[in-house]
Design a protein around this motif. Structure first.
Motif, PDB file in Angstrom:
ATOM      1  N   GLY A 121      -2.514   4.454  -9.677  1.00 42.67           N
ATOM      2  CA  GLY A 121      -1.816   5.703  -9.389  1.00 42.67           C
ATOM      3  C   GLY A 121      -0.325   5.557  -9.629  1.00 42.67           C
ATOM      4  O   GLY A 121       0.366   6.496 -10.026  1.00 42.67           O
ATOM      5  N   ASP A 166       0.376  13.615  -4.477  1.00 42.16           N
ATOM      6  CA  ASP A 166      -0.185  12.262  -4.478  1.00 42.16           C
ATOM      7  C   ASP A 166      -1.301  12.236  -3.438  1.00 42.16           C
ATOM      8  O   ASP A 166      -1.050  12.190  -2.236  1.00 42.16           O
ATOM      9  N   TYR A 177      -4.866   9.024  -0.685  1.00 46.52           N
ATOM     10  CA  TYR A 177      -5.578   8.804   0.594  1.00 46.52           C
ATOM     11  C   TYR A 177      -6.513   9.965   0.953  1.00 46.52           C
ATOM     12  O   TYR A 177      -6.962  10.072   2.090  1.00 46.52           O
ATOM     13  N   LYS A 181      -7.366   2.832  -3.077  1.00 48.35           N
ATOM     14  CA  LYS A 181      -7.508   2.964  -1.637  1.00 48.35           C
ATOM     15  C   LYS A 181      -8.943   3.336  -1.218  1.00 48.35           C
ATOM     16  O   LYS A 181      -9.500   2.686  -0.354  1.00 48.35           O
TER      17      LYS A 181
HETATM   18  C1  LIG Z   1      -1.215   2.760  -2.947  1.00 42.26           C
HETATM   19  C2  LIG Z   1      -0.496   3.985  -3.262  1.00 42.26           C
HETATM   20  C3  LIG Z   1      -0.440   4.530  -4.566  1.00 42.26           C
HETATM   21  C4  LIG Z   1      -1.027   3.950  -5.811  1.00 42.26           C
HETATM   22  O1  LIG Z   1      -1.515   2.713  -5.788  1.00 42.26           O
HETATM   23  P1  LIG Z   1      -2.198   2.158  -7.110  1.00 42.26           P
HETATM   24  O2  LIG Z   1      -2.775   0.850  -6.677  1.00 42.26           O
HETATM   25  O3  LIG Z   1      -1.141   2.033  -8.139  1.00 42.26           O
HETATM   26  O4  LIG Z   1      -3.254   3.142  -7.515  1.00 42.26           O
HETATM   27  C5  LIG Z   1       0.199   5.738  -4.759  1.00 42.26           C
HETATM   28  N1  LIG Z   1       0.766   6.386  -3.750  1.00 42.26           N
HETATM   29  C6  LIG Z   1       0.744   5.923  -2.503  1.00 42.26           C
HETATM   30  C7  LIG Z   1       1.374   6.717  -1.448  1.00 42.26           C
HETATM   31  C8  LIG Z   1       0.132   4.695  -2.200  1.00 42.26           C
HETATM   32  O5  LIG Z   1       0.140   4.245  -0.957  1.00 42.26           O
END
Ligand SMILES: *Cc1c(COP(=O)(O)O)cnc(C)c1O
Length: 392
Positions: free
Chosen positions: A99, A202, A205, A237
Protein backbone atom coordinates in the motif's frame (compact mmCIF):
# COMPACT_ATOMS: atom_id res chain seq x y z
CA UNK A 1 28.09 13.82 -0.17
CA UNK A 2 25.92 16.39 -1.89
CA UNK A 3 22.47 14.83 -1.77
CA UNK A 4 19.31 15.80 -3.61
CA UNK A 5 17.11 18.27 -1.80
CA UNK A 6 14.19 15.82 -2.03
CA UNK A 7 15.91 13.42 0.35
CA UNK A 8 17.42 15.99 2.67
CA UNK A 9 13.91 17.24 3.54
CA UNK A 10 12.97 13.77 4.80
CA UNK A 11 12.58 13.48 8.55
CA UNK A 12 14.29 10.37 9.89
CA UNK A 13 11.77 7.79 11.06
CA UNK A 14 11.13 8.50 14.75
CA UNK A 15 10.54 4.84 15.38
CA UNK A 16 14.08 4.04 14.33
CA UNK A 17 15.79 5.28 17.48
CA UNK A 18 13.65 3.06 19.67
CA UNK A 19 13.71 0.07 17.33
CA UNK A 20 17.49 0.25 16.89
CA UNK A 21 17.98 0.46 20.63
CA UNK A 22 15.53 -2.39 21.30
CA UNK A 23 17.32 -4.57 18.76
CA UNK A 24 20.70 -3.77 20.29
CA UNK A 25 19.42 -4.75 23.74
CA UNK A 26 17.97 -7.99 22.33
CA UNK A 27 21.32 -8.80 20.74
CA UNK A 28 22.89 -8.44 24.16
CA UNK A 29 20.43 -11.04 25.43
CA UNK A 30 18.24 -8.58 27.35
CA UNK A 31 14.58 -9.61 27.79
CA UNK A 32 12.93 -6.77 25.84
CA UNK A 33 9.16 -6.60 25.38
CA UNK A 34 8.54 -5.16 21.92
CA UNK A 35 5.18 -3.44 21.54
CA UNK A 36 6.18 -1.26 18.62
CA UNK A 37 5.56 -3.58 15.67
CA UNK A 38 3.25 -2.34 12.93
CA UNK A 39 2.46 -5.79 11.59
CA UNK A 40 0.28 -8.74 12.58
CA UNK A 41 2.07 -11.37 14.65
CA UNK A 42 0.29 -14.20 12.82
CA UNK A 43 1.72 -16.30 10.00
CA UNK A 44 0.46 -15.85 6.47
CA UNK A 45 -2.39 -18.39 6.06
CA UNK A 46 -1.27 -21.70 4.60
CA UNK A 47 -3.47 -21.64 1.48
CA UNK A 48 -1.87 -18.34 0.45
CA UNK A 49 1.63 -19.73 0.82
CA UNK A 50 0.63 -22.79 -1.21
CA UNK A 51 -0.77 -20.65 -4.01
CA UNK A 52 2.48 -18.70 -4.30
CA UNK A 53 4.54 -21.87 -4.17
CA UNK A 54 2.41 -23.45 -6.88
CA UNK A 55 2.79 -20.33 -9.03
CA UNK A 56 6.55 -20.50 -8.71
CA UNK A 57 6.63 -24.18 -9.63
CA UNK A 58 4.43 -23.50 -12.65
CA UNK A 59 6.94 -21.00 -13.94
CA UNK A 60 5.06 -17.86 -12.99
CA UNK A 61 8.36 -16.26 -12.14
CA UNK A 62 8.65 -13.86 -15.06
CA UNK A 63 7.67 -10.23 -15.61
CA UNK A 64 3.94 -9.61 -15.51
CA UNK A 65 1.93 -6.64 -16.74
CA UNK A 66 3.09 -3.57 -14.78
CA UNK A 67 -0.37 -2.97 -13.27
CA UNK A 68 -0.69 -6.59 -12.19
CA UNK A 69 -1.96 -9.92 -13.54
CA UNK A 70 -5.49 -9.73 -14.99
CA UNK A 71 -6.80 -12.40 -12.56
CA UNK A 72 -5.78 -10.29 -9.55
CA UNK A 73 -7.17 -7.09 -11.07
CA UNK A 74 -10.46 -8.92 -11.60
CA UNK A 75 -10.46 -10.26 -8.03
CA UNK A 76 -9.97 -6.72 -6.72
CA UNK A 77 -12.69 -5.42 -9.01
CA UNK A 78 -15.05 -8.22 -7.85
CA UNK A 79 -14.30 -7.40 -4.22
CA UNK A 80 -15.46 -3.82 -4.65
CA UNK A 81 -18.51 -4.85 -6.66
CA UNK A 82 -19.57 -7.47 -4.12
CA UNK A 83 -18.74 -5.64 -0.91
CA UNK A 84 -19.52 -2.02 -1.80
CA UNK A 85 -21.37 -2.10 -5.10
CA UNK A 86 -18.55 -0.01 -6.58
CA UNK A 87 -17.50 -0.61 -10.18
CA UNK A 88 -13.81 -0.39 -11.05
CA UNK A 89 -12.65 -1.66 -14.41
CA UNK A 90 -9.21 -3.25 -14.67
CA UNK A 91 -7.87 0.04 -16.05
CA UNK A 92 -8.87 1.80 -12.83
CA UNK A 93 -6.78 -0.53 -10.65
CA UNK A 94 -3.05 -0.84 -10.06
CA UNK A 95 -1.37 -3.53 -7.99
CA UNK A 96 1.70 -2.20 -6.22
CA UNK A 97 4.56 -3.26 -3.97
CA UNK A 98 2.52 -2.69 -0.84
CA UNK A 99 0.00 0.00 0.00
CA UNK A 100 2.92 2.29 0.73
CA UNK A 101 4.06 2.13 -2.88
CA UNK A 102 0.51 2.87 -4.08
CA UNK A 103 0.45 6.02 -1.94
CA UNK A 104 3.90 7.03 -3.12
CA UNK A 105 3.01 6.69 -6.79
CA UNK A 106 -0.25 8.50 -6.16
CA UNK A 107 1.40 11.59 -4.68
CA UNK A 108 4.07 11.53 -7.41
CA UNK A 109 1.38 11.39 -10.07
CA UNK A 110 -0.89 13.99 -8.48
CA UNK A 111 1.24 16.79 -7.07
CA UNK A 112 3.04 19.67 -8.72
CA UNK A 113 5.54 21.67 -6.64
CA UNK A 114 3.74 23.59 -3.90
CA UNK A 115 0.47 21.64 -4.11
CA UNK A 116 -1.03 21.04 -0.69
CA UNK A 117 -2.29 17.83 0.88
CA UNK A 118 -4.30 17.98 4.09
CA UNK A 119 -3.00 15.41 6.56
CA UNK A 120 -4.92 14.80 9.80
CA UNK A 121 -2.94 14.47 13.02
CA UNK A 122 -2.25 11.87 14.41
CA UNK A 123 -0.98 10.64 11.05
CA UNK A 124 0.70 7.52 9.77
CA UNK A 125 4.39 8.49 9.69
CA UNK A 126 4.85 8.17 5.93
CA UNK A 127 2.11 10.50 4.63
CA UNK A 128 3.89 13.83 5.23
CA UNK A 129 7.24 12.50 4.03
CA UNK A 130 5.78 11.11 0.81
CA UNK A 131 4.04 14.40 0.10
CA UNK A 132 7.34 16.22 0.63
CA UNK A 133 9.28 13.89 -1.67
CA UNK A 134 6.66 14.61 -4.33
CA UNK A 135 7.41 18.33 -3.77
CA UNK A 136 4.02 18.88 -2.20
CA UNK A 137 3.27 20.56 1.11
CA UNK A 138 1.58 18.65 3.94
CA UNK A 139 -0.97 20.83 5.74
CA UNK A 140 -1.85 19.49 9.17
CA UNK A 141 -5.13 19.61 11.03
CA UNK A 142 -5.43 18.07 14.45
CA UNK A 143 -7.86 15.33 15.40
CA UNK A 144 -8.53 16.11 19.04
CA UNK A 145 -8.39 13.34 21.59
CA UNK A 146 -11.82 14.27 22.96
CA UNK A 147 -13.17 13.61 19.46
CA UNK A 148 -11.39 10.23 19.42
CA UNK A 149 -8.53 11.84 17.50
CA UNK A 150 -10.82 12.52 14.54
CA UNK A 151 -10.88 15.67 12.45
CA UNK A 152 -14.10 17.43 11.47
CA UNK A 153 -15.48 18.77 8.22
CA UNK A 154 -15.14 22.32 9.60
CA UNK A 155 -11.42 21.79 10.15
CA UNK A 156 -11.01 20.50 6.60
CA UNK A 157 -12.88 23.48 5.24
CA UNK A 158 -10.72 25.93 7.20
CA UNK A 159 -7.54 24.31 5.88
CA UNK A 160 -8.47 24.42 2.20
CA UNK A 161 -6.61 26.92 0.01
CA UNK A 162 -6.45 27.33 -3.78
CA UNK A 163 -3.43 24.99 -3.69
CA UNK A 164 -5.21 22.11 -1.92
CA UNK A 165 -5.26 18.97 -4.03
CA UNK A 166 -6.10 16.17 -1.61
CA UNK A 167 -7.18 15.09 1.85
CA UNK A 168 -5.87 11.90 3.44
CA UNK A 169 -8.49 9.78 5.20
CA UNK A 170 -7.34 6.74 7.17
CA UNK A 171 -10.19 4.84 8.82
CA UNK A 172 -9.54 2.73 10.85
CA UNK A 173 -6.52 4.79 11.75
CA UNK A 174 -2.93 3.97 12.40
CA UNK A 175 -1.93 5.01 15.13
CA UNK A 176 -5.26 5.60 16.94
CA UNK A 177 -7.47 2.71 15.83
CA UNK A 178 -10.39 5.16 15.53
CA UNK A 179 -12.99 4.80 12.81
CA UNK A 180 -15.10 7.52 11.23
CA UNK A 181 -18.87 7.19 11.22
CA UNK A 182 -20.97 7.57 8.09
CA UNK A 183 -22.25 10.96 9.30
CA UNK A 184 -18.78 12.30 10.01
CA UNK A 185 -17.58 11.22 6.59
CA UNK A 186 -20.64 12.61 4.83
CA UNK A 187 -19.83 16.07 6.09
CA UNK A 188 -16.17 15.73 5.10
CA UNK A 189 -17.08 14.45 1.63
CA UNK A 190 -19.38 17.39 1.09
CA UNK A 191 -16.59 19.86 1.86
CA UNK A 192 -14.10 18.03 -0.38
CA UNK A 193 -16.49 17.83 -3.31
CA UNK A 194 -17.46 21.47 -3.13
CA UNK A 195 -13.76 22.46 -3.22
CA UNK A 196 -12.62 19.90 -5.76
CA UNK A 197 -10.33 18.15 -3.26
CA UNK A 198 -9.39 14.54 -4.01
CA UNK A 199 -10.02 12.10 -1.18
CA UNK A 200 -7.18 9.66 -0.62
CA UNK A 201 -8.86 6.92 1.38
CA UNK A 202 -6.32 4.59 2.97
CA UNK A 203 -8.48 1.58 3.84
CA UNK A 204 -5.73 -0.87 4.75
CA UNK A 205 -7.40 -1.67 8.12
CA UNK A 206 -10.86 -2.01 6.55
CA UNK A 207 -11.19 -5.66 7.66
CA UNK A 208 -9.98 -5.05 11.20
CA UNK A 209 -13.07 -3.46 12.72
CA UNK A 210 -14.66 -4.65 15.95
CA UNK A 211 -17.82 -4.56 18.06
CA UNK A 212 -20.15 -4.75 15.06
CA UNK A 213 -19.06 -1.43 13.57
CA UNK A 214 -19.03 -1.25 9.78
CA UNK A 215 -16.42 0.08 7.44
CA UNK A 216 -17.66 3.04 5.44
CA UNK A 217 -15.80 4.07 2.29
CA UNK A 218 -16.23 7.65 1.11
CA UNK A 219 -16.27 6.39 -2.49
CA UNK A 220 -19.72 4.87 -1.88
CA UNK A 221 -21.52 8.12 -1.05
CA UNK A 222 -22.34 9.34 -4.55
CA UNK A 223 -21.16 9.27 -8.14
CA UNK A 224 -19.20 12.48 -7.49
CA UNK A 225 -17.63 11.00 -4.36
CA UNK A 226 -16.65 7.88 -6.31
CA UNK A 227 -15.03 10.00 -9.00
CA UNK A 228 -13.13 12.08 -6.45
CA UNK A 229 -11.73 9.23 -4.37
CA UNK A 230 -8.69 7.05 -4.70
CA UNK A 231 -8.88 3.97 -2.51
CA UNK A 232 -5.64 2.54 -1.16
CA UNK A 233 -5.60 -0.96 0.26
CA UNK A 234 -3.39 -4.03 0.51
CA UNK A 235 -2.79 -7.52 1.81
CA UNK A 236 -0.29 -6.71 4.57
CA UNK A 237 -2.66 -6.13 7.44
CA UNK A 238 -5.73 -8.36 6.80
CA UNK A 239 -3.76 -11.38 5.61
CA UNK A 240 -0.52 -11.02 7.59
CA UNK A 241 1.42 -10.52 4.36
CA UNK A 242 3.65 -7.56 5.22
CA UNK A 243 6.74 -9.12 3.63
CA UNK A 244 4.99 -10.06 0.40
CA UNK A 245 4.63 -6.40 -0.64
CA UNK A 246 1.14 -6.48 -2.08
CA UNK A 247 -1.01 -3.37 -2.23
CA UNK A 248 -3.32 -1.69 -4.67
CA UNK A 249 -5.05 1.53 -5.62
CA UNK A 250 -8.40 2.10 -7.38
CA UNK A 251 -9.72 5.32 -8.82
CA UNK A 252 -9.71 7.67 -11.77
CA UNK A 253 -8.39 5.92 -14.87
CA UNK A 254 -6.07 8.73 -15.97
CA UNK A 255 -4.53 9.00 -12.52
CA UNK A 256 -4.11 5.21 -12.25
CA UNK A 257 -2.49 5.15 -15.70
CA UNK A 258 0.02 7.80 -14.57
CA UNK A 259 0.80 5.63 -11.55
CA UNK A 260 1.31 2.63 -13.85
CA UNK A 261 3.66 4.72 -16.00
CA UNK A 262 5.69 5.59 -12.90
CA UNK A 263 5.89 1.92 -11.93
CA UNK A 264 6.84 0.94 -15.47
CA UNK A 265 10.02 3.01 -15.17
CA UNK A 266 10.87 2.21 -11.57
CA UNK A 267 9.74 -1.08 -10.07
CA UNK A 268 7.99 -2.69 -13.06
CA UNK A 269 5.43 -5.28 -11.92
CA UNK A 270 5.05 -6.25 -8.29
CA UNK A 271 6.52 -9.71 -7.58
CA UNK A 272 4.84 -12.28 -9.83
CA UNK A 273 4.26 -15.08 -7.33
CA UNK A 274 3.25 -12.66 -4.57
CA UNK A 275 0.41 -11.68 -6.88
CA UNK A 276 -0.81 -15.28 -6.96
CA UNK A 277 -0.65 -15.29 -3.18
CA UNK A 278 -2.71 -12.09 -3.11
CA UNK A 279 -5.22 -13.66 -5.48
CA UNK A 280 -5.62 -16.61 -3.11
CA UNK A 281 -5.96 -14.21 -0.17
CA UNK A 282 -8.86 -12.34 -1.80
CA UNK A 283 -10.67 -15.32 -3.31
CA UNK A 284 -9.91 -18.04 -0.73
CA UNK A 285 -11.29 -18.82 2.75
CA UNK A 286 -11.56 -15.84 5.11
CA UNK A 287 -11.50 -17.90 8.33
CA UNK A 288 -7.90 -17.01 9.24
CA UNK A 289 -8.84 -13.33 9.13
CA UNK A 290 -11.83 -13.97 11.39
CA UNK A 291 -9.67 -15.93 13.85
CA UNK A 292 -7.13 -13.10 13.95
CA UNK A 293 -9.90 -10.56 14.61
CA UNK A 294 -11.27 -12.60 17.50
CA UNK A 295 -7.83 -12.66 19.07
CA UNK A 296 -7.27 -8.93 18.48
CA UNK A 297 -10.52 -8.04 20.28
CA UNK A 298 -9.51 -10.03 23.36
CA UNK A 299 -6.12 -8.38 23.44
CA UNK A 300 -7.48 -4.90 22.87
CA UNK A 301 -9.93 -5.23 25.73
CA UNK A 302 -7.26 -6.47 28.12
CA UNK A 303 -4.69 -3.87 27.06
CA UNK A 304 -7.13 -0.97 27.47
CA UNK A 305 -8.21 -2.27 30.87
CA UNK A 306 -4.62 -2.67 32.13
CA UNK A 307 -3.42 0.68 30.79
CA UNK A 308 -6.29 2.55 32.44
CA UNK A 309 -5.29 1.03 35.78
CA UNK A 310 -2.01 2.95 35.62
CA UNK A 311 -2.02 6.24 37.50
CA UNK A 312 -1.19 8.92 34.91
CA UNK A 313 -2.22 7.02 31.76
CA UNK A 314 -5.60 7.17 30.06
CA UNK A 315 -6.53 5.06 27.08
CA UNK A 316 -9.51 5.20 24.74
CA UNK A 317 -10.91 1.94 23.44
CA UNK A 318 -10.43 1.99 19.66
CA UNK A 319 -12.85 0.30 17.26
CA UNK A 320 -10.32 -0.93 14.71
CA UNK A 321 -6.75 -1.77 13.62
CA UNK A 322 -4.39 -3.25 16.23
CA UNK A 323 -3.10 -0.21 18.07
CA UNK A 324 -3.98 1.76 21.16
CA UNK A 325 -2.83 5.34 21.56
CA UNK A 326 -2.88 6.14 25.28
CA UNK A 327 -2.34 9.61 26.66
CA UNK A 328 0.69 9.67 28.95
CA UNK A 329 0.91 13.41 29.61
CA UNK A 330 -0.01 13.11 33.30
CA UNK A 331 2.56 10.38 33.80
CA UNK A 332 5.18 12.46 32.01
CA UNK A 333 4.39 15.46 34.16
CA UNK A 334 4.54 13.42 37.35
CA UNK A 335 7.81 11.83 36.32
CA UNK A 336 9.31 15.14 35.15
CA UNK A 337 9.56 14.48 31.41
CA UNK A 338 9.29 17.27 28.82
CA UNK A 339 9.03 15.04 25.78
CA UNK A 340 7.41 11.70 25.08
CA UNK A 341 10.52 10.72 23.10
CA UNK A 342 12.69 10.87 26.21
CA UNK A 343 9.93 9.16 28.20
CA UNK A 344 9.83 6.25 25.73
CA UNK A 345 13.61 6.09 25.60
CA UNK A 346 13.86 5.79 29.38
CA UNK A 347 11.01 3.26 29.46
CA UNK A 348 13.08 1.10 27.17
CA UNK A 349 16.31 1.68 29.03
CA UNK A 350 14.94 1.15 32.53
CA UNK A 351 12.11 -1.34 32.09
CA UNK A 352 12.96 -2.84 28.68
CA UNK A 353 9.66 -2.11 26.93
CA UNK A 354 9.64 -0.72 23.39
CA UNK A 355 6.68 1.54 22.49
CA UNK A 356 6.49 4.20 19.81
CA UNK A 357 6.42 7.82 21.04
CA UNK A 358 3.47 9.77 19.65
CA UNK A 359 5.70 12.58 18.36
CA UNK A 360 6.32 10.54 15.21
CA UNK A 361 2.60 10.69 14.51
CA UNK A 362 2.36 14.38 15.34
CA UNK A 363 1.01 13.81 18.89
CA UNK A 364 3.27 14.88 21.76
CA UNK A 365 1.16 13.52 24.63
CA UNK A 366 0.64 9.96 23.48
CA UNK A 367 2.39 6.72 22.70
CA UNK A 368 1.46 3.89 20.40
CA UNK A 369 1.25 0.33 21.60
CA UNK A 370 0.68 -2.40 19.06
CA UNK A 371 -1.30 -5.37 20.32
CA UNK A 372 0.03 -7.51 17.53
CA UNK A 373 1.91 -9.33 20.28
CA UNK A 374 0.99 -12.30 22.47
CA UNK A 375 -1.25 -11.75 25.49
CA UNK A 376 1.64 -12.84 27.70
CA UNK A 377 3.98 -10.24 26.20
CA UNK A 378 1.30 -7.56 26.41
CA UNK A 379 0.59 -8.22 30.09
CA UNK A 380 4.28 -8.37 30.91
CA UNK A 381 4.99 -5.16 28.99
CA UNK A 382 2.16 -3.20 30.59
CA UNK A 383 3.14 -4.40 34.08
CA UNK A 384 6.57 -2.96 33.38
CA UNK A 385 5.08 0.32 32.16
CA UNK A 386 3.10 0.50 35.40
CA UNK A 387 6.28 0.03 37.37
CA UNK A 388 8.04 2.71 35.31
CA UNK A 389 5.24 5.24 35.86
CA UNK A 390 4.23 4.46 39.42
CA UNK A 391 7.70 3.50 40.64
CA UNK A 392 6.52 0.22 42.13
C1 LIG B 1 0.72 -0.67 7.04
C2 LIG B 1 0.11 0.52 6.48
C3 LIG B 1 0.08 0.79 5.09
C4 LIG B 1 0.70 -0.02 4.00
O1 LIG B 1 1.51 -1.03 4.32
P1 LIG B 1 2.09 -1.92 3.14
O2 LIG B 1 2.80 -3.02 3.85
O3 LIG B 1 2.99 -1.06 2.33
O4 LIG B 1 0.92 -2.41 2.34
C5 LIG B 1 -0.58 1.91 4.64
N1 LIG B 1 -1.19 2.74 5.48
C6 LIG B 1 -1.20 2.54 6.79
C7 LIG B 1 -1.92 3.49 7.64
C8 LIG B 1 -0.54 1.43 7.36
O5 LIG B 1 -0.55 1.26 8.67
Amino acid sequence: MNLAKRVTVLAPSPTLVITAKANELKRQGVDVVGLGAGEPDFNTPEHIIQAAEKAMREGKTKYTATAGIPELLKAISDKFQNEYNLTYTNKQIIVTNGGKHALFNLFMALLSPGDEVIVPIPYWVSYPEMVKVAEGVPVFIEGKEDNKFKITAEQVKAAITPRTRALVINSPSNPTGSIYSRQELEAIVEVCLSHNVLMVSDEIYEKLIYDGHEHVSVATFSKEAYENTVIINGMSKPYSMTGWRMGYACGNQELIQAMVDLSSHSTSNPTSFSQYGALAALTGPQEPLEAMKTEFVKRRDRVVELLNEIDGISCLKPEGAFYVFPNVSKAMEKQGYDTVDKWAEDLLEQEKVAVIPGSGFGAANNMRISYAASMEQLEKGIARIKKFVEGK
